[in-house]
Design a protein around this motif. Structure first.
Motif, PDB file in Angstrom:
ATOM      1  N   LYS A   8      -1.597  -4.725 -62.419  1.00 33.33           N
ATOM      2  CA  LYS A   8      -1.926  -5.919 -63.038  1.00 33.33           C
ATOM      3  C   LYS A   8      -2.259  -6.859 -61.626  1.00 33.33           C
ATOM      4  O   LYS A   8      -1.088  -7.398 -61.319  1.00 33.33           O
ATOM      5  N   VAL A   9      -3.296  -7.305 -61.539  1.00 36.86           N
ATOM      6  CA  VAL A   9      -3.493  -8.356 -60.528  1.00 36.86           C
ATOM      7  C   VAL A   9      -4.229  -9.801 -61.136  1.00 36.86           C
ATOM      8  O   VAL A   9      -5.464  -9.557 -61.869  1.00 36.86           O
ATOM      9  N   LEU A  10      -3.606 -10.824 -61.063  1.00 37.04           N
ATOM     10  CA  LEU A  10      -4.273 -12.156 -61.553  1.00 37.04           C
ATOM     11  C   LEU A  10      -5.431 -12.402 -60.407  1.00 37.04           C
ATOM     12  O   LEU A  10      -5.236 -12.266 -59.068  1.00 37.04           O
ATOM     13  N   VAL A  11      -6.455 -13.138 -60.954  1.00 39.84           N
ATOM     14  CA  VAL A  11      -7.475 -13.821 -60.223  1.00 39.84           C
ATOM     15  C   VAL A  11      -7.419 -15.198 -60.471  1.00 39.84           C
ATOM     16  O   VAL A  11      -7.832 -15.601 -61.460  1.00 39.84           O
ATOM     17  N   LEU A  12      -6.926 -16.095 -59.499  1.00 41.17           N
ATOM     18  CA  LEU A  12      -6.885 -17.452 -59.893  1.00 41.17           C
ATOM     19  C   LEU A  12      -7.557 -18.438 -58.922  1.00 41.17           C
ATOM     20  O   LEU A  12      -7.805 -18.010 -58.028  1.00 41.17           O
ATOM     21  N   GLY A  13      -8.015 -19.620 -59.561  1.00 41.91           N
ATOM     22  CA  GLY A  13      -8.525 -20.527 -58.591  1.00 41.91           C
ATOM     23  C   GLY A  13      -9.299 -21.581 -59.557  1.00 41.91           C
ATOM     24  O   GLY A  13      -9.620 -21.326 -60.978  1.00 41.91           O
ATOM     25  N   ASP A  14      -9.704 -22.579 -59.120  1.00 44.34           N
ATOM     26  CA  ASP A  14     -10.602 -23.618 -59.959  1.00 44.34           C
ATOM     27  C   ASP A  14     -11.936 -22.995 -60.501  1.00 44.34           C
ATOM     28  O   ASP A  14     -12.632 -21.868 -59.963  1.00 44.34           O
ATOM     29  N   SER A  15     -12.340 -23.492 -61.721  1.00 41.97           N
ATOM     30  CA  SER A  15     -13.750 -23.251 -62.339  1.00 41.97           C
ATOM     31  C   SER A  15     -14.868 -23.470 -61.288  1.00 41.97           C
ATOM     32  O   SER A  15     -14.845 -24.486 -60.505  1.00 41.97           O
ATOM     33  N   GLY A  16     -15.654 -22.630 -61.206  1.00 42.76           N
ATOM     34  CA  GLY A  16     -16.914 -22.675 -60.512  1.00 42.76           C
ATOM     35  C   GLY A  16     -16.675 -22.023 -58.819  1.00 42.76           C
ATOM     36  O   GLY A  16     -17.615 -22.056 -58.064  1.00 42.76           O
ATOM     37  N   VAL A  17     -15.674 -21.497 -58.757  1.00 41.56           N
ATOM     38  CA  VAL A  17     -15.459 -20.921 -57.301  1.00 41.56           C
ATOM     39  C   VAL A  17     -15.934 -19.668 -57.146  1.00 41.56           C
ATOM     40  O   VAL A  17     -16.201 -19.063 -55.811  1.00 41.56           O
ATOM     41  N   GLY A  18     -16.119 -19.016 -58.267  1.00 39.83           N
ATOM     42  CA  GLY A  18     -16.822 -17.696 -57.997  1.00 39.83           C
ATOM     43  C   GLY A  18     -16.005 -16.516 -58.567  1.00 39.83           C
ATOM     44  O   GLY A  18     -16.186 -15.166 -58.041  1.00 39.83           O
ATOM     45  N   LYS A  19     -14.960 -16.815 -59.093  1.00 38.34           N
ATOM     46  CA  LYS A  19     -14.089 -15.797 -59.460  1.00 38.34           C
ATOM     47  C   LYS A  19     -14.440 -14.622 -60.334  1.00 38.34           C
ATOM     48  O   LYS A  19     -14.445 -13.258 -60.223  1.00 38.34           O
ATOM     49  N   SER A  20     -15.437 -15.069 -61.064  1.00 44.05           N
ATOM     50  CA  SER A  20     -16.336 -13.925 -62.093  1.00 44.05           C
ATOM     51  C   SER A  20     -17.111 -12.895 -61.081  1.00 44.05           C
ATOM     52  O   SER A  20     -17.126 -11.856 -61.480  1.00 44.05           O
ATOM     53  N   SER A  21     -17.805 -13.600 -60.642  1.00 44.87           N
ATOM     54  CA  SER A  21     -18.785 -13.076 -59.397  1.00 44.87           C
ATOM     55  C   SER A  21     -18.022 -12.004 -58.577  1.00 44.87           C
ATOM     56  O   SER A  21     -18.386 -10.932 -58.145  1.00 44.87           O
ATOM     57  N   LEU A  22     -16.745 -12.431 -58.140  1.00 39.93           N
ATOM     58  CA  LEU A  22     -15.886 -11.581 -57.216  1.00 39.93           C
ATOM     59  C   LEU A  22     -15.380 -10.251 -57.776  1.00 39.93           C
ATOM     60  O   LEU A  22     -15.471  -9.241 -57.240  1.00 39.93           O
ATOM     61  N   VAL A  23     -14.776 -10.718 -59.104  1.00 38.83           N
ATOM     62  CA  VAL A  23     -14.229  -9.474 -60.007  1.00 38.83           C
ATOM     63  C   VAL A  23     -15.277  -8.597 -60.102  1.00 38.83           C
ATOM     64  O   VAL A  23     -15.056  -7.314 -60.154  1.00 38.83           O
ATOM     65  N   HIS A  24     -16.555  -8.871 -60.549  1.00 43.00           N
ATOM     66  CA  HIS A  24     -17.663  -7.888 -60.737  1.00 43.00           C
ATOM     67  C   HIS A  24     -17.903  -7.287 -59.626  1.00 43.00           C
ATOM     68  O   HIS A  24     -18.034  -6.069 -59.615  1.00 43.00           O
ATOM     69  N   LEU A  25     -18.002  -7.739 -58.523  1.00 45.96           N
ATOM     70  CA  LEU A  25     -18.261  -7.184 -57.288  1.00 45.96           C
ATOM     71  C   LEU A  25     -17.161  -6.149 -56.861  1.00 45.96           C
ATOM     72  O   LEU A  25     -17.390  -4.988 -56.264  1.00 45.96           O
ATOM     73  N   LEU A  26     -15.809  -6.452 -57.157  1.00 47.05           N
ATOM     74  CA  LEU A  26     -14.743  -5.600 -56.631  1.00 47.05           C
ATOM     75  C   LEU A  26     -14.780  -4.488 -57.566  1.00 47.05           C
ATOM     76  O   LEU A  26     -14.466  -3.467 -57.217  1.00 47.05           O
ATOM     77  N   CYS A  27     -15.060  -4.707 -59.056  1.00 45.11           N
ATOM     78  CA  CYS A  27     -14.961  -3.576 -59.948  1.00 45.11           C
ATOM     79  C   CYS A  27     -16.543  -2.596 -59.885  1.00 45.11           C
ATOM     80  O   CYS A  27     -16.114  -1.663 -60.175  1.00 45.11           O
ATOM     81  N   TYR A  85       0.329 -14.595 -67.499  1.00 45.57           N
ATOM     82  CA  TYR A  85       1.062 -14.291 -66.258  1.00 45.57           C
ATOM     83  C   TYR A  85       2.396 -13.528 -66.275  1.00 45.57           C
ATOM     84  O   TYR A  85       3.191 -13.468 -65.221  1.00 45.57           O
ATOM     85  N   ASN A  86       2.504 -12.741 -67.413  1.00 49.27           N
ATOM     86  CA  ASN A  86       3.549 -11.774 -67.494  1.00 49.27           C
ATOM     87  C   ASN A  86       3.304 -10.733 -66.755  1.00 49.27           C
ATOM     88  O   ASN A  86       2.113 -10.047 -66.692  1.00 49.27           O
ATOM     89  N   SER A  87       4.417 -10.001 -66.132  1.00 49.83           N
ATOM     90  CA  SER A  87       4.500  -8.598 -65.462  1.00 49.83           C
ATOM     91  C   SER A  87       3.278  -8.462 -64.479  1.00 49.83           C
ATOM     92  O   SER A  87       2.441  -7.445 -64.710  1.00 49.83           O
ATOM     93  N   VAL A  88       2.881  -9.507 -63.690  1.00 49.91           N
ATOM     94  CA  VAL A  88       2.119  -9.572 -62.527  1.00 49.91           C
ATOM     95  C   VAL A  88       2.603  -8.870 -61.245  1.00 49.91           C
ATOM     96  O   VAL A  88       3.493  -8.773 -60.927  1.00 49.91           O
ATOM     97  N   ASN A  89       1.421  -7.849 -60.795  1.00 51.92           N
ATOM     98  CA  ASN A  89       1.809  -7.193 -59.771  1.00 51.92           C
ATOM     99  C   ASN A  89       1.339  -7.726 -58.320  1.00 51.92           C
ATOM    100  O   ASN A  89       1.433  -7.160 -57.235  1.00 51.92           O
ATOM    101  N   GLY A  90       0.290  -8.673 -58.637  1.00 54.46           N
ATOM    102  CA  GLY A  90      -0.378  -9.177 -57.508  1.00 54.46           C
ATOM    103  C   GLY A  90      -1.075 -10.334 -57.954  1.00 54.46           C
ATOM    104  O   GLY A  90      -1.356 -10.525 -58.952  1.00 54.46           O
ATOM    105  N   ILE A  91      -1.438 -11.260 -57.089  1.00 55.30           N
ATOM    106  CA  ILE A  91      -2.485 -12.601 -57.351  1.00 55.30           C
ATOM    107  C   ILE A  91      -3.459 -12.512 -56.017  1.00 55.30           C
ATOM    108  O   ILE A  91      -3.120 -12.468 -55.009  1.00 55.30           O
ATOM    109  N   ILE A  92      -4.624 -12.804 -56.442  1.00 54.51           N
ATOM    110  CA  ILE A  92      -5.654 -13.087 -55.543  1.00 54.51           C
ATOM    111  C   ILE A  92      -6.153 -14.452 -55.870  1.00 54.51           C
ATOM    112  O   ILE A  92      -6.204 -14.831 -56.911  1.00 54.51           O
ATOM    113  N   LEU A  93      -5.928 -15.177 -54.758  1.00 55.06           N
ATOM    114  CA  LEU A  93      -6.135 -16.757 -54.783  1.00 55.06           C
ATOM    115  C   LEU A  93      -7.604 -16.871 -54.368  1.00 55.06           C
ATOM    116  O   LEU A  93      -7.847 -16.575 -53.217  1.00 55.06           O
TER     117      LEU A  93
END
Length: 233
Positions: A8-27, A85-93
């Protein structure tokens, strides 16, 4: 898929920075055509090979939890986000390279996720530096990703990259700067792809350890630390 190890990896950051676009690209290894605001949390899955090309190679899957909202949200919203935020194995900021505030807010996002019982306030001090002692000790691997690299003017790039290098040092994390509309930034064999694979391997390595440690100790009982005290070989 069900028989593979789960990370489980969290993807965190402000709204509008492109988290959803990044996750889609990664997956999906594709550009997200019509990104929208994430409400609550969106989860996507990426299949990854641990220590690819070695005798220890194994396949596992990574759940990327794209958490919506802003760091300045009301306490009720922060309380709701805490369940992710439970049982997190990594965080992408994730931060927007054209928005300095989004970079500064990563300290507060980290505090919220790693010390979920505390309110993420008072991290930025008056002189513009950051009091790292306010972060709770946690062995969760971190990766720093800057988006919208293509939107930085040529005459500003050195300044921006210097700033992100200091940010990366503060978090003791590797950094990747990219344009989420261009898959070539994460193409196989590139330095970015190597950093990404190395980060996911750290997350996989810590899966069992973190599951045990989080059961044995509470976040509120953790010791205070300086980010630079964390090291991953």
């Amino acid at each position: 898929m069900a028989s593979l190890d789960r990370v489980k990896v969290l993807v965190l950051g402000d709204s509008g920075v492109g988290k959803s676009s990044l996750v889609h690209l990664l997956c999906q290894n594709q550009v997200l055509g019509n990104p929208s605001w994430t409400v609550g949390c969106s989860v996507d899955v990426r299949v990854q090979d641990y220590k690819e090309g070695t005798p220890e190679e194994k396949t596992y899957y990574i759940e990327l939890w794209d958490v919506g909202g802003s760091v300045g949200s009301a306490s009720s919203v922060k309380s709701t986000r805490a369940v992710f935020y439970n049982s997190v194995n990594g965080i992408i900021l994730v931060h927007d390279l054209t928005n300095k505030k989004s970079s500064q807010n990563l300290y507060r996002w980290s505090l919220e996720a790693l010390n979920k019982d505390s309110s993420p306030t008072g991290v930025i001090v008056s002189n513009g530096d950051y009091d790292r002692e306010q972060f709770a000790e946690n062995p969760v691997p971190l990766l720093l990703i800057g988006t919208k690299f293509d939107q930085i003017p040529e005459n500003k790039r050195n300044e921006v990259l210097t700033r992100t290098a200091f940010l990366s040092e503060d978090f003791n994390a590797e950094e990747i700067n990219l344009d989420c509309t261009n898959p070539r930034y994460l193409a196989a064999g590139t330095s970015n792809a190597v950093k990404l694979s190395r980060f996911f391997d750290k997350c996989n390595f810590n899966t069992t350890f973190l599951s045990l440690s989080l059961q044995m100790t509470g976040f509120t009982d953790r010791k205070r630390f300086n980010f630079k005290s964390l090291h991953y070989d």
